[in-house]
Design a protein around this motif. Structure first.
Motif, short mmCIF file in Angstrom:
data_model
loop_
_atom_site.label_atom_id
_atom_site.label_comp_id
_atom_site.label_asym_id
_atom_site.label_seq_id
_atom_site.Cartn_x
_atom_site.Cartn_y
_atom_site.Cartn_z
N UNK A 89 0.82 -1.21 0.00
CA UNK A 89 0.00 0.00 0.00
C UNK A 89 0.85 1.26 0.00
N UNK A 90 2.16 1.10 -0.17
CA UNK A 90 3.07 2.23 -0.36
C UNK A 90 2.97 3.27 0.75
N UNK A 91 3.34 2.85 1.94
CA UNK A 91 3.39 3.75 3.09
C UNK A 91 4.32 4.93 2.78
N UNK A 92 3.78 6.17 2.74
CA UNK A 92 4.62 7.31 2.37
C UNK A 92 5.82 7.47 3.31
N UNK A 93 6.99 7.61 2.75
CA UNK A 93 8.19 7.86 3.54
C UNK A 93 8.73 6.66 4.30
N UNK A 94 8.15 5.49 4.10
CA UNK A 94 8.55 4.30 4.87
C UNK A 94 9.60 3.50 4.10
N UNK A 95 10.61 3.04 4.81
CA UNK A 95 11.67 2.32 4.10
C UNK A 95 11.18 0.97 3.56
N UNK A 96 10.11 0.45 4.13
CA UNK A 96 9.57 -0.82 3.62
C UNK A 96 8.75 -0.64 2.34
N UNK A 97 8.58 0.60 1.92
CA UNK A 97 7.72 0.85 0.76
C UNK A 97 8.51 1.00 -0.54
N UNK A 98 9.84 0.83 -0.47
CA UNK A 98 10.64 1.02 -1.68
C UNK A 98 10.27 0.02 -2.77
N UNK A 99 10.13 0.52 -3.96
CA UNK A 99 9.79 -0.32 -5.10
C UNK A 99 11.08 -1.00 -5.60
N UNK A 100 11.04 -2.32 -5.80
CA UNK A 100 12.25 -3.00 -6.30
C UNK A 100 12.62 -2.48 -7.69
N UNK A 101 13.83 -2.01 -7.81
CA UNK A 101 14.23 -1.36 -9.06
C UNK A 101 14.39 -2.35 -10.20
N UNK A 102 14.61 -3.63 -9.86
CA UNK A 102 14.85 -4.61 -10.91
C UNK A 102 13.62 -4.80 -11.81
N UNK A 103 12.45 -4.68 -11.25
CA UNK A 103 11.23 -4.84 -12.08
C UNK A 103 10.32 -3.65 -11.88
#
Ligand SMILES: [Zn+2]
Length: 139
Positions: A68-82
């Motif tokens: 759910x893309x928690x704003x500013x949360x480090x767990x919300x980073x989108x994997x850059x590989x895909x």
């Protein structure tokens, strides 16, 4: 380079898919122990809020930080590989969440969103619940 390790990601995904995820169980026990009455996963409400307090017309939505893309949360980073796969997918989730919250609010519901990371950290969840719900009914 991935911002989330494969292990973390699969944990995130497992937490998202299951209904009895750990953070949810933590939050669910709390209102019960405080004496609130509630229902779970009301399918007839927009976004199927996780915990619903019918008499109070209040609902709690527990959101996984990644999904759910928690704003500013480090767990919300989108994997850059895909990123071309994840970005639109996650953006759709965020849009859907917003629409659900608006629909609930338009129907007279108060909704509190609790994020997985704040539940895991134990950030004053009890205080948040009481502030949000008001005092439990005297028994
Ligand atoms: Zn978070």
């Amino acid at each position: 380079m991935d911002r989330i390790s494969p292990t973390n990601r699969s944990q995130n995904m497992a937490a998202i898919k299951g209904k009895d995820t750990k953070p949810e169980m933590i939050v669910r026990r709390l209102p019960h122990s405080l004496g609130y009455r509630y229902r779970l996963h009301r399918n007839d409400l927009p976004g199927k809020p996780d915990i619903v307090f019918i008499g109070r017309r209040k609902a709690i939505q527990i959101h996984g930080c990644f999904w759910h893309q928690h704003p500013g949360c480090k767990s919300a980073h989108v994997p850059l590989s895909r990123i071309e796969y994840w970005q639109p997918k996650l953006a759709r989730n965020v849009t859907r969440d917003k629409a659900n919250l608006e629909a609930l609010s338009a129907a007279g519901w108060d909704v509190m969103v609790l994020w997985e990371c704040e539940i895991k950290r134990g950030d004053d969840i009890q205080e948040k619940l009481v502030n949000f719900l008001g005092r439990p009914a005297a028994s």
